[in-house]
Write a protein that holds these residues in place. Structure first.
Motif, PDB file in Angstrom:
ATOM      1  N   VAL A  83       8.070 -44.886  40.875  1.00  0.00           N
ATOM      2  CA  VAL A  83       8.218 -44.224  39.616  1.00  0.00           C
ATOM      3  C   VAL A  83       7.021 -44.692  38.607  1.00  0.00           C
ATOM      4  CG1 VAL A  83       9.754 -44.468  37.426  1.00  0.00           C
ATOM      5  CG2 VAL A  83      10.962 -44.469  39.585  1.00  0.00           C
ATOM      6  N   THR A  84       6.001 -43.516  38.594  1.00  0.00           N
ATOM      7  CA  THR A  84       4.749 -44.199  38.016  1.00  0.00           C
ATOM      8  C   THR A  84       4.937 -43.902  36.512  1.00  0.00           C
ATOM      9  OG1 THR A  84       3.879 -41.754  38.710  1.00  0.00           O
ATOM     10  CG2 THR A  84       3.560 -43.922  40.232  1.00  0.00           C
ATOM     11  N   GLU A  85       5.899 -43.154  35.929  1.00  0.00           N
ATOM     12  CA  GLU A  85       5.949 -43.267  34.656  1.00  0.00           C
ATOM     13  C   GLU A  85       7.337 -43.165  34.081  1.00  0.00           C
ATOM     14  OE1 GLU A  85       3.981 -40.440  31.698  1.00  0.00           O
ATOM     15  OE2 GLU A  85       2.075 -40.498  32.909  1.00  0.00           O
ATOM     16  N   VAL A  86       7.795 -44.213  33.421  1.00  0.00           N
ATOM     17  CA  VAL A  86       9.168 -43.933  32.820  1.00  0.00           C
ATOM     18  C   VAL A  86       9.312 -44.779  31.373  1.00  0.00           C
ATOM     19  CG1 VAL A  86       9.661 -46.485  33.935  1.00  0.00           C
ATOM     20  CG2 VAL A  86      11.640 -44.777  33.203  1.00  0.00           C
ATOM     21  N   TYR A 114       5.835 -46.349  30.482  1.00  0.00           N
ATOM     22  CA  TYR A 114       4.948 -45.678  29.684  1.00  0.00           C
ATOM     23  C   TYR A 114       5.588 -45.757  28.141  1.00  0.00           C
ATOM     24  CZ  TYR A 114       2.280 -41.764  27.392  1.00  0.00           C
ATOM     25  OH  TYR A 114       1.682 -41.066  26.597  1.00  0.00           O
ATOM     26  N   SER A 115       4.771 -46.380  27.302  1.00  0.00           N
ATOM     27  CA  SER A 115       3.290 -46.953  27.541  1.00  0.00           C
ATOM     28  C   SER A 115       3.050 -48.247  26.602  1.00  0.00           C
ATOM     29  CB  SER A 115       2.194 -46.109  27.213  1.00  0.00           C
ATOM     30  OG  SER A 115       2.059 -45.716  25.638  1.00  0.00           O
ATOM     31  N   LEU A 116       2.005 -48.883  26.676  1.00  0.00           N
ATOM     32  CA  LEU A 116       1.631 -49.992  26.026  1.00  0.00           C
ATOM     33  C   LEU A 116       1.455 -49.693  24.506  1.00  0.00           C
ATOM     34  CD1 LEU A 116       1.245 -53.130  25.622  1.00  0.00           C
ATOM     35  CD2 LEU A 116      -1.211 -52.642  26.184  1.00  0.00           C
ATOM     36  N   MET A 126       7.730 -55.006  36.288  1.00  0.00           N
ATOM     37  CA  MET A 126       7.545 -53.609  35.870  1.00  0.00           C
ATOM     38  C   MET A 126       6.030 -53.518  35.441  1.00  0.00           C
ATOM     39  SD  MET A 126       9.633 -51.383  32.855  1.00  0.00           S
ATOM     40  CE  MET A 126      11.142 -51.543  33.869  1.00  0.00           C
ATOM     41  N   GLY A 127       5.443 -52.691  35.992  1.00  0.00           N
ATOM     42  CA  GLY A 127       3.875 -52.447  35.607  1.00  0.00           C
ATOM     43  C   GLY A 127       4.002 -51.562  34.171  1.00  0.00           C
ATOM     44  N   LEU A 128       2.846 -51.375  33.589  1.00  0.00           N
ATOM     45  CA  LEU A 128       2.514 -50.629  32.688  1.00  0.00           C
ATOM     46  C   LEU A 128       1.566 -49.399  32.714  1.00  0.00           C
ATOM     47  CD1 LEU A 128       2.250 -53.060  29.586  1.00  0.00           C
ATOM     48  CD2 LEU A 128       3.893 -51.132  29.675  1.00  0.00           C
ATOM     49  N   MET A 129       1.760 -48.196  32.141  1.00  0.00           N
ATOM     50  CA  MET A 129       0.879 -47.132  32.275  1.00  0.00           C
ATOM     51  C   MET A 129       0.194 -47.053  31.003  1.00  0.00           C
ATOM     52  SD  MET A 129       0.109 -43.973  32.016  1.00  0.00           S
ATOM     53  CE  MET A 129      -1.250 -43.141  32.619  1.00  0.00           C
ATOM     54  N   GLN A 130      -0.991 -47.026  30.931  1.00  0.00           N
ATOM     55  CA  GLN A 130      -1.648 -46.773  29.524  1.00  0.00           C
ATOM     56  C   GLN A 130      -2.975 -45.690  30.016  1.00  0.00           C
ATOM     57  OE1 GLN A 130      -1.059 -47.682  26.217  1.00  0.00           O
ATOM     58  NE2 GLN A 130      -2.488 -46.134  25.861  1.00  0.00           N
ATOM     59  N   TRP A 131      -3.106 -44.550  29.222  1.00  0.00           N
ATOM     60  CA  TRP A 131      -4.153 -43.577  29.466  1.00  0.00           C
ATOM     61  C   TRP A 131      -5.221 -44.407  28.305  1.00  0.00           C
ATOM     62  CZ3 TRP A 131      -4.466 -40.433  32.872  1.00  0.00           C
ATOM     63  CH2 TRP A 131      -3.319 -39.675  33.413  1.00  0.00           C
ATOM     64  N   PHE A 132      -6.399 -44.602  28.721  1.00  0.00           N
ATOM     65  CA  PHE A 132      -7.556 -44.881  27.810  1.00  0.00           C
ATOM     66  C   PHE A 132      -8.495 -43.533  27.551  1.00  0.00           C
ATOM     67  CE2 PHE A 132      -6.135 -48.979  29.665  1.00  0.00           C
ATOM     68  CZ  PHE A 132      -5.988 -49.551  28.819  1.00  0.00           C
ATOM     69  N   HIS A 133      -8.386 -43.244  26.535  1.00  0.00           N
ATOM     70  CA  HIS A 133      -9.353 -42.136  26.046  1.00  0.00           C
ATOM     71  C   HIS A 133     -10.660 -42.669  26.052  1.00  0.00           C
ATOM     72  CE1 HIS A 133      -6.343 -39.534  23.821  1.00  0.00           C
ATOM     73  NE2 HIS A 133      -5.608 -40.401  24.725  1.00  0.00           N
ATOM     74  N   TYR A 134     -11.732 -41.551  26.478  1.00  0.00           N
ATOM     75  CA  TYR A 134     -13.178 -41.584  26.424  1.00  0.00           C
ATOM     76  C   TYR A 134     -13.611 -42.490  25.305  1.00  0.00           C
ATOM     77  CZ  TYR A 134     -18.160 -40.769  26.466  1.00  0.00           C
ATOM     78  OH  TYR A 134     -19.389 -40.872  26.650  1.00  0.00           O
ATOM     79  N   GLN A 135     -14.364 -43.636  25.588  1.00  0.00           N
ATOM     80  CA  GLN A 135     -14.659 -44.927  24.469  1.00  0.00           C
ATOM     81  C   GLN A 135     -13.390 -45.097  23.807  1.00  0.00           C
ATOM     82  OE1 GLN A 135     -17.269 -45.959  24.949  1.00  0.00           O
ATOM     83  NE2 GLN A 135     -18.930 -44.585  25.677  1.00  0.00           N
ATOM     84  N   ARG A 182      -1.166 -48.798  35.513  1.00  0.00           N
ATOM     85  CA  ARG A 182      -1.739 -47.499  35.962  1.00  0.00           C
ATOM     86  C   ARG A 182      -2.437 -47.050  34.873  1.00  0.00           C
ATOM     87  NH1 ARG A 182       1.214 -42.235  35.265  1.00  0.00           N
ATOM     88  NH2 ARG A 182      -0.159 -40.642  35.910  1.00  0.00           N
ATOM     89  N   THR A 183      -3.530 -46.200  35.074  1.00  0.00           N
ATOM     90  CA  THR A 183      -4.430 -45.453  33.903  1.00  0.00           C
ATOM     91  C   THR A 183      -5.070 -44.442  34.594  1.00  0.00           C
ATOM     92  OG1 THR A 183      -6.072 -46.162  32.504  1.00  0.00           O
ATOM     93  CG2 THR A 183      -6.332 -47.133  34.456  1.00  0.00           C
TER      94      THR A 183
END
Length: 308
Positions: free
Chosen positions: A110-113, A145-147, A197-206, A226-227
């Protein structure tokens, strides 16, 4: 630091893969096969993950399998948001996982909940607690999802944006920390299960939040993150400097890295959801990233007579 490579994000969601350009997902299956083979050639120890599906759909899994798209992956991933977008109860999580387990012998992650605070922050507290009760110990990997909340001024990656009504605005309330940096009540509930339980966080460019994210993750005791590394971003000015900084900052965590987003100039159509004109180009990007950030370890030969 990279333990797993995920190929694409929500490929059965039209906000991330254009079904009009690939109506039977045959191009996607070919893209995943090439990417999985390319990553294995660089480092066979990396776990290869089929991009987390949303909605959870066993028929879609069967379709990808029929195209040979499961041959070069080790794990099937699912995403679910039952209190925000899905039409099923949060209590159905074990049954939704079982639906996919019934059509594959591969592990299901389960890579995003997530549960947002759009309606009330108390709902998110319940969501973290109940999700942990249902999924910790049930699946090998879980990523909340998400921090951080998504800042409103950044915009969410959807097809129709504000025309989607509340469905669109919910995207901005999925974090455990508000845009001003203050924690929501659910952060304390997550801290109780951060080791499992890990965290999923997208990091935008810069992304200016990177260092704050690392500090929070360490404070919380999060082990797995997960990113993403964006194929499209790799063509921005100084992209590799940004990728290097991101990967160096995250080196203390077990990472599942998602490779996705088609560069406009390489797509069948000029859009990040488009299949690439040459699917091998995506595979080459994945191999390049693994070679740079997770190359296979070379074990030095032992002298004769010395046990390893």
């Amino acid at each position: 630091m990279i333990e797993a490579a995920m190929f694409w994000n929500e490929p059965n969601n039209k906000s991330h893969w254009d079904p009009e350009l690939d109506p039977d997902w045959s191009i996607f299956a070919d893209t995943v096969t090439r990417a999985g083979q390319a990553v294995a050639a660089i480092n066979p120890a990396i776990t290869r993950v089929l991009g987390g599906m949303s909605p959870i759909d066993p028929q879609w899994v069967r379709r990808i399998e029929a195209h040979g798209g499961l041959d070069a992956v080790d794990v099937i991933a699912v995403h679910g948001f039952p209190l925000d977008w899905n039409l099923w109860s949060i209590h159905d999580w074990p049954a939704k996982v079982a639906e996919i387990e019934a059509v594959t012998t591969k592990p299901v992650w389960v890579t995003e909940v997530g549960v947002g605070s759009f309606g009330a922050e108390e709902v998110q507290v319940f969501g973290v607690k109940r999700t942990a009760e249902l999924l910790v110990g049930r699946v090998p990997r879980i990523f909340w999802y998400s921090l951080f909340d998504l800042p409103m001024e950044w915009g969410a990656t959807t097809r129709h944006r504000e025309a989607e009504g509340s469905s669109y605005y919910r995207h901005f309330y999925m974090g455990l920390i508000r845009p001003d940096g203050t924690p929501k009540p659910a952060l304390d509930e997550y801290a109780k299960v951060a080791a499992e339980m890990g965290l999923m966080q997208w990091f935008h460019y810069q992304d200016p939040r990177l260092d704050d994210a690392v500090a929070w993750l360490k404070r919380l005791g999060t082990k797995k993150l997960r990113t993403g590394l964006s194929w499209a971003d790799s063509f921005r000015p100084n992209a590799i400097d940004w990728f290097d900084r991101q990967m160096e900052a995250l080196q203390d965590f077990d990472l599942t890295v998602t490779f996705c987003f088609t560069p406009e100039h390489l797509g069948v159509q000029p859009h990040h959801t488009s299949p690439a004109r040459e699917p091998q180009a995506f595979a080459d990007f994945c191999a390049w990233m693994i070679d740079r950030y997770a190359p296979a370890r070379v074990v030095a030969p032992q002298p004769l007579g010395v046990l390893a």
